[in-house]
Design an enzyme around this catalytic site. Structure first.
Site, PDB file in Angstrom:
ATOM      1  N   ASP A   1      -2.558   1.031 -16.338  1.00  0.00           N
ATOM      2  CA  ASP A   1      -1.492   0.867 -15.359  1.00  0.00           C
ATOM      3  C   ASP A   1      -0.153   1.322 -15.939  1.00  0.00           C
ATOM      4  OD1 ASP A   1      -0.633   0.026 -12.809  1.00  0.00           O
ATOM      5  OD2 ASP A   1       0.031  -1.898 -13.599  1.00  0.00           O
TER       6      ASP A   1
ATOM      7  N   GLU B   1      -2.809   5.804 -14.555  1.00  0.00           N
ATOM      8  CA  GLU B   1      -2.073   5.528 -13.305  1.00  0.00           C
ATOM      9  C   GLU B   1      -0.733   6.243 -13.425  1.00  0.00           C
ATOM     10  OE1 GLU B   1       0.839   4.585 -11.242  1.00  0.00           O
ATOM     11  OE2 GLU B   1       0.818   2.729 -12.411  1.00  0.00           O
TER      12      GLU B   1
ATOM     13  N   ASP C   1      -2.157  -1.944  -3.946  1.00  0.00           N
ATOM     14  CA  ASP C   1      -0.753  -2.146  -3.571  1.00  0.00           C
ATOM     15  C   ASP C   1      -0.412  -1.526  -2.213  1.00  0.00           C
ATOM     16  OD1 ASP C   1       0.093  -3.642  -5.741  1.00  0.00           O
ATOM     17  OD2 ASP C   1       0.582  -1.887  -6.940  1.00  0.00           O
TER      18      ASP C   1
END
Length: 502
Positions: A297, A344, A398
């Site tokens: 991430d 990511e 998200d």
């Protein structure tokens, strides 16, 4: 590099249908792997499996440890099969919502079950060779974590930086007294981590046997109130009392005039580098053993990060600071055989980030919900601009579901652009299918679709609304929705676009 075209599903473990309040590693997870295999899918991506901080809204990205497992995922059904619980104890479960996770009720009930399991197992632990091997193999994180957890319980859940000075600053005499005083609690946490590992390994092996690879998720930062910071203060930018000097965040942009103040402590990267990034090597080796591929991430933060003085009320007065970049990934590549990373790389990505990803061959992420801007012909996320070495998604945890995005977030002009690109007028009930087909049909080597989109759900299926403190992470699939008919449709689509396993 594996060039096979593959596809799979994004769904967190908590979202599995389960009669015990939230999904776990038990029969329902095994049944989901069967469903994926029958549906021609070879990837299951999930969110972090580490212990959640209930005070942070039950987010899997806010954890007390970067290494430990969330004991809520220990399966009560498997405990019965192991002879550690009686079925009658499960039959006395409270009533749970069918399509949401009530974390407080589920955690309380499962916690009582696990206490009972430990009490029953305690007399046998001294002669349990498998338990002893686990404790020795995982001691590099397990010893500190179990002490940390016992101390948090003793302090009523208070964060470590509010404990007495001797414990807060880890003075050896005080730690020794705590280990003696809290020996029973420490052993209980060791045993629960052992059960987590057993149940996870059983699931991972089953997935491998069915040809399904498991993709994990590793946040770049750790929480201030975590065992990682408490036991490794020298690796973070902290003052002599253990409090942050700087915090992580994001600068002001179109979405926020004052930026984002995340509150995570900043890494003291020069100290990490002096010992060959030992903590990161241990962390990623641990994740690599747990998963077949690891999503990193906020990958951009490894090359450069927004650093904000901890005293600032907003993130406006921060600075971009260079990160370790390729120096870190050279160490990881040289010390962790078979490490497979997914970067990511969403948002504004600079040339140095792209260079590191290209040098190490890390695939990035492409999100189709971001594709239909006014300049969609040049948009990096539009299917005709997607590259082979990436993972394409309709949306992520998200994002809204694709149906919710189409009805709630895409304006008339955006819907017109989507219809023009699809070559036909797209209705609300067709939006998810259209984006799924675009994702599967792209040249991207990996394609991952949120389960909610295959189910055609609207915004009631949304997992997380960034920036909103409450009400997130609760979606759960109802029992019976993952049918043989749905599996057949998914397999057909995977076959059309050349993504079924060999």
């Amino acid at each position: 590099m594996n060039t096979q075209r593959r596809c799979g599903v994004l769904m967190h473990v908590t979202s599995l249908p389960c009669r015990h309040g939230l999904g776990d590693f038990g029969p329902q997870a095994h049944a989901f792997i069967d469903f994926l295999a029958d549906a021609g899918q070879s990837l299951w991506q999930m969110l972090p499996l580490t212990p959640i901080n209930a005070g942070a809204g039950n987010s899997p990205y806010s954890s007390y440890s970067a290494f430990a497992g969330n004991t809520l995922f220990i399966s009560p059904d498997m405990l019965v099969r192991q002879g550690l619980l009686r079925q009658a104890e499960l039959d006395r479960a409270p009533s749970f919502p069918q399509d949401r996770v009530d974390y407080a009720v589920a955690a309380s009930w499962r916690g009582r079950l696990l206490e009972h399991v430990f009490d029953n197992s305690f007399p046998r632990l001294r002669t349990d060779a498998a338990f002893e091997r686990f404790c020795q193999a995982e001691s590099f994180w397990l010893d500190d974590y179990c002490l940390f957890t016992a101390l948090k319980r003793e302090h009523g859940g208070a964060p470590w930086y509010r404990w007495a000075e001797g414990l807060r600053l880890r003075r050896p005499v005080e730690l020794a007294k705590a280990r003696e005083r809290l020996g029973y609690d420490i052993l209980r946490e060791r045993y629960l981590q052992f059960l987590f590992a057993l149940h996870w390994e059983n699931l991972h092996e089953y997935a491998a046997a069915r040809g399904v690879s498991l993709i994990g998720d590793t946040p770049i930062y750790v929480s201030l109130d975590s065992c990682d910071v408490w036991s490794n203060r020298e690796l973070f930018e902290l003052d002599d009392q253990g409090l942050p000097i700087y915090c992580a965040g994001a600068p002001p942009d179109y979405f926020s005039e004052t930026g984002q103040m995340w509150g995570n402590p900043i890494y003291a990267w020069e100290r990490h580098e002096r010992d060959g990034f030992g903590w990161w090597r241990r962390r990623l080796a641990h994740e690599s053993r747990r998963f077949d591929m690891v999503r990193l991430d906020h990958f951009r933060g490894f090359c450069g990060f927004w650093q904000v003085p901890a005293c600032e009320p907003t993130a406006e007065n921060g600075l971009w600071i260079p990160g370790p970049g390729r120096r870190l990934f050279n160490e990881l590549a040289g010390s962790i055989p078979g490490l497979s990373l997914l970067a990511e790389d969403l948002g504004v990505i600079t040339a140095d980030v792209t260079a590191v990803m290209e040098e190490f061959g890390f695939p990035g992420m492409k999100i189709l919900q971001f594709a239909f801007s006014p300049d969609m012909g040049r948009n990096a996320y539009i299917p005709h601009n997607v590259v082979a070495n990436c993972a394409v998604y309709t949306g992520t945890h998200d994002n809204n579901t694709t149906r919710g995005w189409f009805t709630r977030e895409l304006d008339d002009a955006g819907r017109a652009r989507l219809s023009a690109y699809a070559g036909r007028e797209v209705r609300e009930d067709q939006a998810a299918d259209v984006l799924i087909r675009m994702a599967l049909g792209s040249v991207a080597r990996l394609c991952v679709i949120p389960m909610q989109d295959y189910l055609g759900l609207g915004e009631e299926g949304r997992m997380n609304m960034p920036g909103v403190a409450g009400g997130n992470w609760g979606w759960r699939a109802r029992d019976g929705v993952m049918t043989a008919s749905l599996a057949g449709r998914m397999r057909e689509l995977a076959g059309i676009y050349g993504r079924t396993p060999d």
